[in-house]
Write a protein that holds these residues in place. Structure first.
Motif, PDB file in Angstrom:
ATOM      1  N   ALA A 112      19.028 -56.478 -34.100  1.00  0.00           N
ATOM      2  CA  ALA A 112      18.646 -55.628 -35.235  1.00  0.00           C
ATOM      3  C   ALA A 112      17.738 -56.416 -36.173  1.00  0.00           C
ATOM      4  CB  ALA A 112      19.884 -55.118 -35.967  1.00  0.00           C
ATOM      5  N   ILE A 113      16.443 -56.307 -35.966  1.00  0.00           N
ATOM      6  CA  ILE A 113      15.467 -57.007 -36.810  1.00  0.00           C
ATOM      7  C   ILE A 113      15.182 -56.147 -38.041  1.00  0.00           C
ATOM      8  CG2 ILE A 113      13.117 -57.926 -36.926  1.00  0.00           C
ATOM      9  CD1 ILE A 113      13.268 -58.145 -33.801  1.00  0.00           C
ATOM     10  N   VAL A 114      15.250 -56.745 -39.227  1.00  0.00           N
ATOM     11  CA  VAL A 114      14.906 -56.014 -40.451  1.00  0.00           C
ATOM     12  C   VAL A 114      13.918 -56.820 -41.277  1.00  0.00           C
ATOM     13  CG1 VAL A 114      17.039 -54.686 -40.595  1.00  0.00           C
ATOM     14  CG2 VAL A 114      16.922 -56.892 -41.714  1.00  0.00           C
ATOM     15  N   GLY A 115      12.993 -56.085 -41.884  1.00  0.00           N
ATOM     16  CA  GLY A 115      12.015 -56.720 -42.763  1.00  0.00           C
ATOM     17  C   GLY A 115      12.521 -56.819 -44.190  1.00  0.00           C
ATOM     18  N   ASP A 116      11.627 -57.198 -45.077  1.00  0.00           N
ATOM     19  CA  ASP A 116      11.943 -57.259 -46.504  1.00  0.00           C
ATOM     20  C   ASP A 116      12.059 -55.823 -47.037  1.00  0.00           C
ATOM     21  OD1 ASP A 116      11.743 -60.050 -46.447  1.00  0.00           O
ATOM     22  OD2 ASP A 116       9.588 -59.969 -46.806  1.00  0.00           O
ATOM     23  N   PHE A 117      13.073 -55.564 -47.834  1.00  0.00           N
ATOM     24  CA  PHE A 117      13.258 -54.232 -48.402  1.00  0.00           C
ATOM     25  C   PHE A 117      12.358 -54.041 -49.616  1.00  0.00           C
ATOM     26  CE2 PHE A 117      16.994 -54.507 -45.797  1.00  0.00           C
ATOM     27  CZ  PHE A 117      17.192 -53.201 -45.376  1.00  0.00           C
ATOM     28  N   ILE A 118      11.785 -52.836 -49.719  1.00  0.00           N
ATOM     29  CA  ILE A 118      10.904 -52.497 -50.833  1.00  0.00           C
ATOM     30  C   ILE A 118      11.349 -51.151 -51.407  1.00  0.00           C
ATOM     31  CG2 ILE A 118       8.927 -53.814 -49.977  1.00  0.00           C
ATOM     32  CD1 ILE A 118       7.765 -51.156 -48.895  1.00  0.00           C
TER      33      ILE A 118
END
Length: 196
Positions: A112-118
């Motif tokens: 489960a790859i997640v980026g920076d939350f915006i």
């Protein structure tokens, strides 16, 4: 912290995998050990010969709630990112053909790859492009984010910090060792991960 995933939330993705369209959101979970943040290299799993990416919008829950009415669900998420649901497709197909659960094909470590939350632009929430190697758009989801939150909360209490992978559009594909994945919402890059 829970990682909640929604399957078959885009019509064209269901069609490309020859799956029927769901009448309600399809839910599966990943353990915390599946989570990968931007910049962390991941190893190609030894138990698959067909590792595939599924690019998705990921919501972060900002408020605790249970049995949330759909009309209030917007209050329960205020940030999003782009993520990747890695799938051992050969293993998943084998398990599905035997009528067995397929968590080991979806919920393995670093899947489960997640980026920076915006912050979410509420005016564009259902018309926002996101991309990895393919481009999707939130305009064509089957189940809205509010419907997903309302439905999931019937079964699981949502807690601050939980994340929800909201489904992938058409265009899943195979990745190989040494591939580099970069995820975007519109033109903003939110993660970069290398496969080793």
């Amino acid at each position: 912290m829970k990682i909640i995933c929604i399957g078959r939330n885009y019509m064209e993705h269901a069609k490309e995998l020859n799956n029927p369209l769901p009448k309600e959101p399809i839910i599966f979970l990943k353990p915390k050990s599946a989570l990968v943040r931007s910049g962390i290299p991941i190893s190609y799993p030894s138990f698959t010969d067909n590792l595939q990416y599924e690019c998705e919008i990921v919501l972060r829950i900002c408020k605790n709630g249970r049995k949330i009415p759909e009309k209030y669900a917007q209050q329960y998420y205020d940030q999003w990112t782009v993520g990747v649901d890695l799938t051992a497709r050969d293993l998943q197909n084998k398990l599905k053909s035997q009528g067995l659960p397929w968590e080991i094909a979806k919920a393995f470590d670093h899947s489960a790859i997640v980026g920076d939350f915006i912050p979410i632009d509420r005016e564009q929430v259902y018309n926002t492009p996101f991309s990895l190697k393919v481009t999707g758009n939130t305009a064509v989801v089957i189940f809205s984010f509010e419907k997903i939150i309302s439905y999931v909360s019937r079964f699981f209490t949502l807690q601050i910090g939980d994340v929800i992978f909201t489904g992938t559009p058409k265009g899943v594909g195979t990745i190989l060792p040494y591939d580099k994945l970069e995820g975007f919402i519109d033109t903003e890059k939110l993660f970069e991960v290398e496969l080793r």
